[in-house]
Design an enzyme around this catalytic site. Structure first.
Site, PDB file in Angstrom:
ATOM      1  N   LYS A   4       8.411  -9.923   6.300  1.00 25.67           N
ATOM      2  CA  LYS A   4       8.303 -10.410   7.682  1.00 25.67           C
ATOM      3  C   LYS A   4       8.475  -9.259   8.676  1.00 25.67           C
ATOM      4  O   LYS A   4       7.732  -9.135   9.656  1.00 25.67           O
ATOM      5  CB  LYS A   4       9.411 -11.455   7.873  1.00 25.67           C
ATOM      6  CG  LYS A   4       9.601 -11.967   9.242  1.00 25.67           C
ATOM      7  CD  LYS A   4      10.451 -13.242   9.204  1.00 25.67           C
ATOM      8  CE  LYS A   4      11.656 -13.157   8.289  1.00 25.67           C
ATOM      9  NZ  LYS A   4      12.930 -12.938   8.953  1.00 25.67           N
ATOM     10  N   GLY A   5       9.456  -8.393   8.396  1.00 21.48           N
ATOM     11  CA  GLY A   5       9.722  -7.249   9.281  1.00 21.48           C
ATOM     12  C   GLY A   5       8.541  -6.294   9.331  1.00 21.48           C
ATOM     13  O   GLY A   5       8.176  -5.803  10.402  1.00 21.48           O
ATOM     14  N   ILE A  38      21.625 -22.194   7.918  1.00 22.31           N
ATOM     15  CA  ILE A  38      22.591 -22.673   8.914  1.00 22.31           C
ATOM     16  C   ILE A  38      22.843 -21.635   9.999  1.00 22.31           C
ATOM     17  O   ILE A  38      22.840 -21.931  11.188  1.00 22.31           O
ATOM     18  CB  ILE A  38      23.919 -23.043   8.216  1.00 22.31           C
ATOM     19  CG1 ILE A  38      23.729 -24.354   7.464  1.00 22.31           C
ATOM     20  CG2 ILE A  38      25.053 -23.174   9.227  1.00 22.31           C
ATOM     21  CD1 ILE A  38      24.982 -24.912   6.850  1.00 22.31           C
ATOM     22  N   CYS A  74      24.370  14.748   3.954  1.00 32.55           N
ATOM     23  CA  CYS A  74      25.689  14.190   4.235  1.00 32.55           C
ATOM     24  C   CYS A  74      26.620  14.352   3.025  1.00 32.55           C
ATOM     25  O   CYS A  74      27.067  15.460   2.766  1.00 32.55           O
ATOM     26  CB  CYS A  74      25.557  12.752   4.710  1.00 32.55           C
ATOM     27  SG  CYS A  74      26.907  12.317   5.828  1.00 32.55           S
ATOM     28  N   LEU A  75      26.866  13.287   2.247  1.00 27.49           N
ATOM     29  CA  LEU A  75      27.704  13.501   1.063  1.00 27.49           C
ATOM     30  C   LEU A  75      27.073  14.565   0.159  1.00 27.49           C
ATOM     31  O   LEU A  75      27.770  15.358  -0.467  1.00 27.49           O
ATOM     32  CB  LEU A  75      27.887  12.181   0.297  1.00 27.49           C
ATOM     33  CG  LEU A  75      28.779  12.269  -0.939  1.00 27.49           C
ATOM     34  CD1 LEU A  75      30.209  12.654  -0.568  1.00 27.49           C
ATOM     35  CD2 LEU A  75      28.780  10.947  -1.712  1.00 27.49           C
ATOM     36  N   ARG A  90      32.726  10.757   8.124  1.00 30.52           N
ATOM     37  CA  ARG A  90      34.112  10.846   8.570  1.00 30.52           C
ATOM     38  C   ARG A  90      34.680  12.223   8.216  1.00 30.52           C
ATOM     39  O   ARG A  90      35.457  12.789   8.945  1.00 30.52           O
ATOM     40  CB  ARG A  90      34.904   9.764   7.836  1.00 30.52           C
ATOM     41  CG  ARG A  90      36.010   9.154   8.602  1.00 30.52           C
ATOM     42  CD  ARG A  90      36.607   7.980   7.831  1.00 30.52           C
ATOM     43  NE  ARG A  90      36.131   6.709   8.323  1.00 30.52           N
ATOM     44  CZ  ARG A  90      35.486   5.811   7.598  1.00 30.52           C
ATOM     45  NH1 ARG A  90      35.229   6.024   6.324  1.00 30.52           N
ATOM     46  NH2 ARG A  90      35.098   4.682   8.145  1.00 30.52           N
ATOM     47  N   HIS A 131      21.985  13.270   9.004  1.00 28.84           N
ATOM     48  CA  HIS A 131      20.957  12.542   8.248  1.00 28.84           C
ATOM     49  C   HIS A 131      19.600  12.726   8.932  1.00 28.84           C
ATOM     50  O   HIS A 131      19.212  11.876   9.743  1.00 28.84           O
ATOM     51  CB  HIS A 131      21.277  11.046   8.245  1.00 28.84           C
ATOM     52  CG  HIS A 131      22.469  10.657   7.441  1.00 28.84           C
ATOM     53  ND1 HIS A 131      22.410  10.405   6.095  1.00 28.84           N
ATOM     54  CD2 HIS A 131      23.765  10.467   7.811  1.00 28.84           C
ATOM     55  CE1 HIS A 131      23.613  10.064   5.649  1.00 28.84           C
ATOM     56  NE2 HIS A 131      24.452  10.100   6.678  1.00 28.84           N
ATOM     57  N   GLU A 134      16.858  12.051   7.883  1.00 23.58           N
ATOM     58  CA  GLU A 134      15.912  10.987   7.493  1.00 23.58           C
ATOM     59  C   GLU A 134      15.778   9.882   8.542  1.00 23.58           C
ATOM     60  O   GLU A 134      14.808   9.137   8.531  1.00 23.58           O
ATOM     61  CB  GLU A 134      16.305  10.381   6.136  1.00 23.58           C
ATOM     62  CG  GLU A 134      17.607   9.591   6.084  1.00 23.58           C
ATOM     63  CD  GLU A 134      18.829  10.434   5.730  1.00 23.58           C
ATOM     64  OE1 GLU A 134      18.809  11.660   5.993  1.00 23.58           O
ATOM     65  OE2 GLU A 134      19.809   9.865   5.207  1.00 23.58           O
TER      66      GLU A 134
HETATM   67  N1  GLN Z   1      31.586   9.831   2.682  1.00 18.99           N
HETATM   68  C1  GLN Z   1      31.312  11.024   3.431  1.00 18.99           C
HETATM   69  C2  GLN Z   1      32.030  11.038   4.770  1.00 18.99           C
HETATM   70  O1  GLN Z   1      32.495  10.043   5.234  1.00 18.99           O
HETATM   71  C3  GLN Z   1      29.816  11.193   3.628  1.00 18.99           C
HETATM   72  C4  GLN Z   1      29.185  10.098   4.420  1.00 18.99           C
HETATM   73  C5  GLN Z   1      27.727   9.958   4.184  1.00 18.99           C
HETATM   74  O2  GLN Z   1      27.193  10.498   3.225  1.00 18.99           O
HETATM   75  N2  GLN Z   1      27.049   9.218   5.032  1.00 18.99           N
HETATM   76  O3  GLN Z   1      32.137  12.063   5.392  1.00 18.99           O
END
Ligand code: GLN
EC number: 6.3.4.2
Length: 548
Positions: free
Chosen positions: A28-29, A158, A389-390, A470, A513, A515
Site C-alpha cells: 500500500k505504501g 480496532i 554506526c555500530l 548513543r 547513517h 543510507e
Molecule cells: N548501539 C550503538 C550506539 O548506540 C550504535 C547505534 C546504531 O548502530 N544505530 O551508539
C-alpha cells in the site's frame, strides 16, 4: 520540485487518502508513494503523511525484527520505514510531523486535558481525538498541492477506527474535489487461477459501514486484473470501472510508478481532484525517474551484509542505498545476508566470495563477535569495507584489539567491564536513564579533513548526515587508536564521525547513517565510493562516471 503549474495552494490542499483492505503487506505504501511520484512528475508539490495506528509514540523503541528498520528523519524523528519510501520516491525531506501515531495523538489530548484546555468537557474520541488527527494531517500538508495520507494497517483494525472516522469528517468539511479515497486491496487467485473479487467486496463493505465510500480501488494480484474482474469490482463496490486499477507484481519497486502511469492512475486522480488543467502537459512531465530506474546494468557485484536480522526490511535503507549506487554506476548489486550471530560455513562462504563487506548499525551484544570477525576479514584481505554506526564502532574495536593490541577492547554498550572502553558514553551522557528519545538523533554537520578518502568520497570538506546513536569513540583512546593505519577523518567537535585506513583500498566507517539520505537520483557518496571499490575488485567496469 518548485511549483510551475499556476495551481494556487491557497485554494486549499488536495488530499489523497489511502487505506488497505484484506491483509497487510500488500505494498500500500509503495502504491501511495508511486502515485506521489507521478504527481510530482506532473509538476505538483507533493507531500505524504503516514498514519500508524499503534500506541507507540514513535518507532524508536520498536524491534526491527517485527517492524523492519527504524527510519530516521533530519529532525531526528524515529519513524516507520514507510517514511523512507516516501522520501525516496518523492525526493523530499520530511519531519516527524509526517508520521502520525496514536501515541502522539493521545499524548497531546491528555496533556491538553491536564492543562484544563477542554474547559470541563468530557474528553472523547469524537471529537477530541479525531480533531487532533485532522489538525495533524492538515498541518503536515500545509504549503503543498497534494498530500497523500496513508493509513497503516487494514480496514477493520480496532486501532484504525478513530482515523477512519476522522477521514469521514474530512469529507464533510472539504469540497468533494479536494478529497480522494483510494483503497488498496488484495485480489487473490483461486486454485484454478481465477481472480477472486469477494475479499475486496467485503473490505469495501466494511469501509462503507463506517461511512467511507472509496473513489478508487487498486487491486493487488501478481497479474493485471481482467476486464470482467474490474467490471465486477466496480459493480459490487459502487465505483466507476475506470476507477479500478491493477497493480501487478513487478521485479523492482521503482517500476511501480511506471506501471501505474501505464494504467492511467495519475490522469484519473488529477481529473477527480480537478487539477488536471494545472498539470504539466504529458510531454513536458519529468521523465528523470523513468530514465534512472530503467537503466540497463552492465555487470554485477556481490556484497555481504553482515547483520543479525534475516529480514530484508530490517536493513531496507541500506539495500536501497546500494541499489541507488548501482543505478548510478549501472551495475546490479547482489546483497548476500551473512548472519553475524551464527557464522556457519554457508555464511563464511558468502563473506569469502563477496567483493565488498557492509557492517550495518545495531544495538546490543548479539552478533557483535561475527561483525568484528567480518571487519577483520575485510581489513586483512583488502576487501572494500563500509561500516555504518555500530559497524563504524566495531571497526574501531577490531583495530584496537587486533592491530593496536588492546586486549579485551570493546564498546561499553556491549561489555561494561571491558578494560579498554574504546567506544563509550561521553561524560556528559552518564546520567541518562530513559531508553526512549535519549540518543543523538537527526542531521548534524561533520567536518571532513582534507586529503582523506572521506574528502574524496564526498568531494567536500563537510557533510550533513543523519544520526541515531548513543555511544561515541572514547576521546581518551584517540591517540593510541590513530597509530598503525587508522585515521579519524570526520569530526563534530570532540565526536569522531568518520574512520578510514590508509593501508587498505577502501575502508570507511561512519558514525552516522548515510543510507537515510540516499535517493534513486542522488546516491549517497559513501555508497558510491564503496561500490567503485567493489567494482574494481570484481573487475567490473563502471557504466558512468561518478557525479556528485
Ligand atoms: N548501539 C550503538 C550506539 O548506540 C550504535 C547505534 C546504531 O548502530 N544505530 O551508539
Amino acid at each position: 520540485m518548485p511549483q510551475e503549474t499556476g495551481y494556487d495552494p491557497e485554494l486549499g490542499n488536495k488530499f489523497v487518502f489511502v487505506t488497505g483492505g484484506v491483509m497487510s503487506g500488500l505494498g500500500k505504501g509503495i502504491t501511495a508513494a508511486s502515485l506521489g511520484r507521478l504527481l510530482t512528475n506532473a509538476g505538483f508539490d507533493v507531500t505524504a503523511v503516514k498514519v500508524d495506528p499503534y500506541l507507540n509514540v514513535d518507532a524508536g523503541t520498536m524491534n526491527p525484527y517485527q517492524h523492519g528498520e527504524v527510519y530516521v528523519l533530519k529532525d531526528g524523528g524515529e519513524v516507520d520505514l514507510d517514511l523512507g519510501n516516501y522520501e525516496r520516491f518523492l525526493d523530499v525531506d520530511m519531519t516527524s510531523d509526517h508520521n502520525v501515531t496514536t501515541g502522539k495523538v493521545y499524548q497531546e489530548v491528555i496533556e491538553r486535558e491536564r492543562a484544563g484546555d477542554y474547559l470541563g468537557k468530557t474528553v472523547q474520541v469524537i471529537p477530541h481525538v479525531t480533531d487532533d488527527i485532522k489538525r495533524r494531517i492538515r498541518e503536515a500538508a500545509r504549503g503543498t498541492d497534494v498530500c497523500i495520507v496513508e493509513i497503516g494497517g487494514t480496514v477493520g483494525d480496532i486501532e484504525g477506527m478513530p482515523y477512519l472516522e476522522a477521514l469521514r469528517q474530512f469529507s464533510h468539511e472539504q469540497d468533494e474535489e479536494d478529497l480522494l479515497f483510494t483503497h488498496v486491496t488484495l485480489v487473490p487467485n483461486s486454485k484454478n487461477g481465477e481472480q477472486k473479487t469477494k475479499p475486496t467486496q467485503h473490505s469495501v463493505k466494511e469501509l462503507r459501514s463506517i461511512g467511507l465510500q472509496p473513489d478508487i480501488l487498486v487491486g493487488r494480484n501478481p497479474e493485471k486484473l481482467d476486464d470482467d474482474v474490474r467490471e465486477k469490482i466496480a459493480l459490487f463496490c459502487d465505483v466507476d470501472t475506470e476507477a479500478v486499477f491493477s497493480n501487478p507484481d513487478v521485479e523492482d519497486i521503482y517500476h511501480v510508478p511506471l506501471v501505474l502511469e501505464d494504467e492511467g492512475l495519475d490522469e484519473y486522480v488529477m481529473e477527480r481532484l480537478a487539477i488536471a488543467e494545472d498539470a504539466l502537459p504529458a510531454d513536458e512531465r519529468s521523465t528523470e525517474w523513468r530514465d534512472i530506474v530503467t537503466r540497463d546494468a552492465e555487470g554485477e557485484v556481490d556484497v555481504a551484509l553482515v547483520g543479525k536480522y534475516a529480514l530484508e526490511d530490517a536493513y531496507i535503507s541500506i539495500h536501497e542505498s546500494l541499489k541507488h549506487a548501482g543505478l548510478e554506476k549501472q551495475v546490479d548489486v547482489n546483497v548476500h545476508w551473512v548472519d553475524a550471530d551464527e557464522m556457519t560455513d554457508e555464511h563464511e562462504e558468502r563473506l569469502r566470495t563477496a567483493d565488498g563487506v557492509v557492517v550495518p548499525g545495531g544495538f546490543g551484544a548479539r552478533g557483535t563477535r561475527g561483525k568484528i570477525d567480518a571487519v577483520r576479514y575485510a581489513r586483512e584481505h583488502d576487501v572494500p569495507f563500509l561500516g555504518l554506526c555500530l559497524g563504524f564502532q566495531l571497526a574501531v574495536v577490531e583495530h584496537a584489539r587486533n592491530v593496536v593490541g588492546l586486549e579485551g577492547a570493546h564498546s561499553a554498550e556491549i561489555d561494561q567491564d571491558t578494560p579498554h572502553p574504546v567506544i563509550d558514553l561521553l561524560p556528559e551522557q552518564y546520567d541518562l536513564e530513559d531508553l526512549g528519545g535519549t540518543m543523538r538523533l537527526g542531521a548534524h554537520v561533520t567536518e571532513i579533513d582534507e586529503g582523506t578518502l572521506a574528502e574524496r568520497v564526498y568531494d567536500a570538506t563537510e557533510c550533513t548526515e543523519r544520526h541515531r546513536h548513543r555511544y561515541e569513540v572514547n576521546p581518551e583512546y584517540i591517540d593510541r587508536l590513530t597509530e598503525d593505519g587508522l585515521t579519524f577523518s570526520g569530526h563534530a567537535g570532540n565526536r569522531m564521525e568518520i574512520v578510514e585506513r590508509d593501508d587498505h583500498p577502501f575502508f570507511l566507517g561512519t558514525q552516522f547513517h548515510p543510507e537515510f539520505r540516499s535517493r534513486p537520483s542522488r546516491a549517497s557518496p559513501p555508497f558510491v565510493g564503496f561500490l567503485d571499490a567493489v567494482m574494481e575488485r570484481a573487475d567490473v567496469a563502471a557504466g558512468t562516471e561518478v557525479t556528485q
